[in-house]
Design a protein around this motif. Structure first.
Motif, PDB file in Angstrom:
ATOM      1  N   PHE A 269       1.024  -1.151   0.470  1.00  0.00           N
ATOM      2  CA  PHE A 269       0.430   0.340  -0.158  1.00  0.00           C
ATOM      3  C   PHE A 269       0.785   1.189   0.006  1.00  0.00           C
ATOM      4  O   PHE A 269       1.455   1.251   0.608  1.00  0.00           O
ATOM      5  N   SER A 301      -3.185  11.953   4.419  1.00  0.00           N
ATOM      6  CA  SER A 301      -3.146  10.392   4.495  1.00  0.00           C
ATOM      7  C   SER A 301      -3.883   9.663   3.527  1.00  0.00           C
ATOM      8  O   SER A 301      -4.959   9.935   2.719  1.00  0.00           O
ATOM      9  N   ILE A 303      -4.475   6.557   3.002  1.00  0.00           N
ATOM     10  CA  ILE A 303      -6.407   5.802   3.565  1.00  0.00           C
ATOM     11  C   ILE A 303      -7.056   7.015   3.508  1.00  0.00           C
ATOM     12  O   ILE A 303      -8.638   5.947   3.195  1.00  0.00           O
ATOM     13  N   VAL A 307     -10.593   5.734   1.385  1.00  0.00           N
ATOM     14  CA  VAL A 307     -11.540   5.724   1.354  1.00  0.00           C
ATOM     15  C   VAL A 307     -12.554   5.826   0.922  1.00  0.00           C
ATOM     16  O   VAL A 307     -13.359   6.236   0.188  1.00  0.00           O
ATOM     17  N   ILE A 351      -3.938  -3.075   6.105  1.00  0.00           N
ATOM     18  CA  ILE A 351      -4.788  -1.547   5.360  1.00  0.00           C
ATOM     19  C   ILE A 351      -6.067  -2.122   5.539  1.00  0.00           C
ATOM     20  O   ILE A 351      -6.653  -0.619   6.067  1.00  0.00           O
ATOM     21  N   HIS A 352      -6.615  -3.036   5.715  1.00  0.00           N
ATOM     22  CA  HIS A 352      -7.794  -3.844   6.777  1.00  0.00           C
ATOM     23  C   HIS A 352      -8.618  -2.746   7.891  1.00  0.00           C
ATOM     24  O   HIS A 352      -9.323  -1.740   8.221  1.00  0.00           O
ATOM     25  N   ALA A 354      -6.772  -0.029   9.345  1.00  0.00           N
ATOM     26  CA  ALA A 354      -7.284   1.029   9.564  1.00  0.00           C
ATOM     27  C   ALA A 354      -8.116   1.475   8.528  1.00  0.00           C
ATOM     28  O   ALA A 354      -8.807   2.520   8.663  1.00  0.00           O
ATOM     29  N   ILE A 355      -8.808   0.971   6.987  1.00  0.00           N
ATOM     30  CA  ILE A 355      -9.738   1.852   6.756  1.00  0.00           C
ATOM     31  C   ILE A 355     -11.041   1.388   7.719  1.00  0.00           C
ATOM     32  O   ILE A 355     -11.877   2.783   7.736  1.00  0.00           O
ATOM     33  N   ARG A 358     -10.657   4.060  10.448  1.00  0.00           N
ATOM     34  CA  ARG A 358     -11.101   5.838   9.556  1.00  0.00           C
ATOM     35  C   ARG A 358     -12.851   5.606   9.176  1.00  0.00           C
ATOM     36  O   ARG A 358     -13.393   7.269   9.190  1.00  0.00           O
TER      37      ARG A 358
END
Length: 682
Positions: A269, A301, A303, A307, A351-352, A354-355, A358
């Motif tokens: 990522f 960011s 992320i 999103v 990464i999931h 962090a998503i 958010r």
């Protein structure tokens, strides 16, 4: 792969090999190889590969096809393919196995041998000038071309790039012209047109720098997407890094950059992801009237940008739900479009996490709580319109799964004329809504559009002279002049309790989001008997099932027969994609079975980028409506079984949902397979 098997059938001197599902996994590849070897061993050398049920092709499957072609030709036979979807056809074209421009629904087509980048195209003897080709295509004028050539002589820039900079030519038209000049195919990149095995041959950093995308590795040849086939040093570098010769595919530079997100999603990522995704989203705070523009945070960011980009893509593509899922070794994002889930991205598991964090921040939820389910609401503005997102999280074995329900106010149908009812059903529905009191039920499984029908009914009935009160869980669309109320089970404010209080609010019309229990059912029926028009929903498969369900909840049949005005049952059918729509004559026995008129035609979609290669885009509703007549009232008093009610409906010649669906088939709006899938009646 749906089943790791490839069926073999003989027809008209040819042997048809029909694999099913995915040919991008070991089981599917092995089944294909075994089926072709069986044909060779039994001396069946005229083979047609029927690809109608194949969803994906991988590099190894392409090798098997080419090896089979070589074997069969050596024996004096041939290998052809037929019925490839648009995606599968593009995979074949990209790898030189199919000719450019062959329709996916045409008859059997011969398998070709790949052409590498050193060739000028399968049909070229001398390369034509690009300017002549663009003139022939009609995309530039002679004056524009002359001025661009003069600028090219003076500055040394590429002719096509000069025309693009002057906004006299689109990149797509330039690549089409280059395709005609070089013989390299021009394709629109999308998931399924690149193989993870090939992606790993070129580091992401190198691919981004050179703006290329590895697509498939077939034997010692790498199929590569590029927007600049004349960048010889770049192509030489790719050959050196990958250790393969190249076969080129022309694609728009923007498409290549967007494909990086999916293609390299599992491995890495990068901060660059945020720079390549749109961020035109404004988050509307729920607790205050001020607006927090999250666009300003996007550069800080990736992320946030990721999103935002996913939400925008979901809204643009008409998704009803966004699924953020995490498994043992990978994470993914899927969109539900027209009732079907499509994978749009794969990511690393960290990464999931962090998503999810958010999304919880956007929904004003506790990001530290990962064990308990959480529900929330996100309000945003994007692409000039307001969108509500309903947040739901649930902890699974692999991690937290989040589902966002997308409620696009601009896409809501609040007009009964636009519900898609056939004229006789629309007339009957309006007749039921025109009554001053009684109970009208909308029924169907989850996701069948019941709530949309109720909102359209309320919008049809609203006026300053009427007091309309709704009880919902949750309130999906806010409407003017309507008193909307939300159930809150956490404080004991259930449907039944709120309905009792609503009756003290002097209502004329009451909309109850759903009848879930005996108490709500009884109060709704009593309200209908005491001078109120009550609209509500039930989860049943058909209209007859609603009558049985209400009585099973404990409502006395004599009360229900007096209160009930009618039941509207409905389903949502996918419509054939207009971009890849094809028609054909039905088999005579099928036409005779359903009594279709002579000359009737069936419609289906081949599959294209616009419809995620499904052949369908958009949905429409089909309905059946049962009106409570005197004969039905007399039957209901006797507490009939479902079989008794179904026999009554048949004798009364009431049109069923299946009849409604078959009418849409004859109109060319959907397919027979789709009606069968949704109603299970064929």
């Amino acid at each position: 792969m749906t089943q790791a098997v490839a069926r073999i059938n003989n027809f008209g001197g040819l042997t048809y090999v029909a694999p099913a599902g995915s040919l991008a996994d070991e089981a599917g590849e092995s089944a294909l190889a075994e089926a072709i070897d069986t044909c060779v061993r039994s001396n069946r050398i005229g083979v047609v590969l029927d690809l109608e049920r194949v969803a994906l092709l991988g590099g190894r499957a392409l090798e098997i096809i080419l090896e089979a072609n070589t074997k069969l030709r050596a024996l004096g036979g041939s290998l052809e393919y037929a019925h490839a979807s648009a995606l599968v056809r593009d995979v074949l074209v990209a790898n030189g196995i199919a000719a450019i421009g062959v329709a996916s629904d045409s008859g059997p087509q011969p398998v070709h041998s790949p052409v590498h980048r050193g060739a000028e195209g399968p049909q070229s003897t001398a390369r034509r000038r690009l300017g002549d080709i663009l003139l022939e295509m009609g995309v530039v004028s002679k004056d524009q071309l002359s001025a661009a050539i003069a600028a090219q002589v003076a500055g040394g820039k590429h002719l096509g790039r000069i025309l693009i900079q002057r906004e006299q030519l689109s990149e797509a038209d330039l690549l089409l012209g280059l395709s005609r000049q070089t013989g390299f195919p021009y394709l629109e990149l999308r998931p399924g047109l690149y193989d993870p095995q090939a992606i790993s041959l070129i580091p992401e950093q190198t691919a981004r720098r050179l703006k290329v995308l590895p697509m498939f590795k077939v034997h010692n040849r790498l199929t590569l997407a590029t927007a600049n086939p004349m960048a010889i040093p770049d192509l030489d570098e790719i050959e050196s890094v990958a250790g393969c010769t190249l076969r080129l595919v022309l694609s728009r530079e923007n498409d290549i950059e967007q494909a990086f997100v999916n293609a390299y999603g599992e491995d890495k990522f990068s901060v660059e992801l945020g720079e390549n995704l749109p961020t035109d989203i404004t988050l509307i705070e729920q607790a205050a009237a001020d607006v927090d523009a999250i666009d300003a945070l996007a550069s800080g960011s990736p992320i946030i940008s990721l999103v935002n980009g996913l939400i925008q893509r979901a809204v643009r593509d008409g998704a009803s739900d966004i699924h953020f899922e995490c498994f043992r070794d990978r994470a993914g994002v899927r969109f539900r479009i027209d009732g079907i889930l499509y994978e749009v991205m794969t990511l690393r598991t960290n990464i999931h996490t962090a998503i999810v964090s958010r999304l919880k921040v956007m929904a004003k939820l506790d990001i530290a709580e990962r064990r308990l389910p959480q529900d929330g609401r996100i309000q945003i503005k994007t692409q000039g319109r307001g969108v509500d997102l309903r947040f739901s999280s649930l902890l699974g074995v692999g991690g937290e799964k989040v589902v966002l329900r997308v409620l696009d106010n601009n896409q809501s149908i609040l007009d009964v004329e636009k519900l898609g009812m056939l004229p006789h059903n629309l007339q009957l529905f309006k007749k039921l809504l025109g009554r001053s009191y009684g109970l009208v039920l909308a029924t169907g499984p989850t996701g069948s559009g019941k709530t949309t029908t109720l909102y359209a009914a309320v919008n049809f009935l609203k006026g300053v002279e009427k007091n309309i009160v709704t009880i919902e869980d949750p309130v999906e669309y806010q409407m003017d002049i309507i008193n909307q109320n939300q159930v809150n089970d956490a404080i004991g404010l259930s449907f039944a309790r709120m309905l009792r209080h609503v009756l003290r609010q002097d209502p004329d019309i009451i909309m109850v989001g759903e009848i879930r229990d005996q108490e709500t059912a009884r109060i709704a029926v009593q309200s209908a008997l005491t001078g109120h028009l009550v609209l509500s929903t039930l989860h049943t498969n058909d209209a007859v099932g609603a009558l049985v369900r209400i009585m099973d909840m404990g409502v006395e049949p004599y009360l229900l027969s007096s209160a009930l005005l009618g039941v509207v049952a409905q389903r949502l059918l996918r419509q054939v994609c207009p971009s890849c729509k094809t028609t054909s004559l039905p088999p005579p026995e099928l036409a005779a079975q359903y009594g279709w008129p002579e000359g009737a035609r069936l419609t289906r979609g081949r599959g294209c980028k616009a419809c995620y290669d499904s052949g369908y885009r958009g949905r429409m509703a089909i309905h059946e409506i049962i009106e409570t007549t005197e004969d039905l009232q007399r039957l209901m008093i006797k507490r009939p079984t479902k079989d008794d009610l179904q026999a009554f409906v048949r004798q009364s010649h009431m049109a069923s949902m299946f009849d409604d669906g078959m009418q849409r088939v004859l109109e060319g709006r959907t397919s027979l397979e789709e009606v069968s899938r949704v109603i299970h009646a064929v």
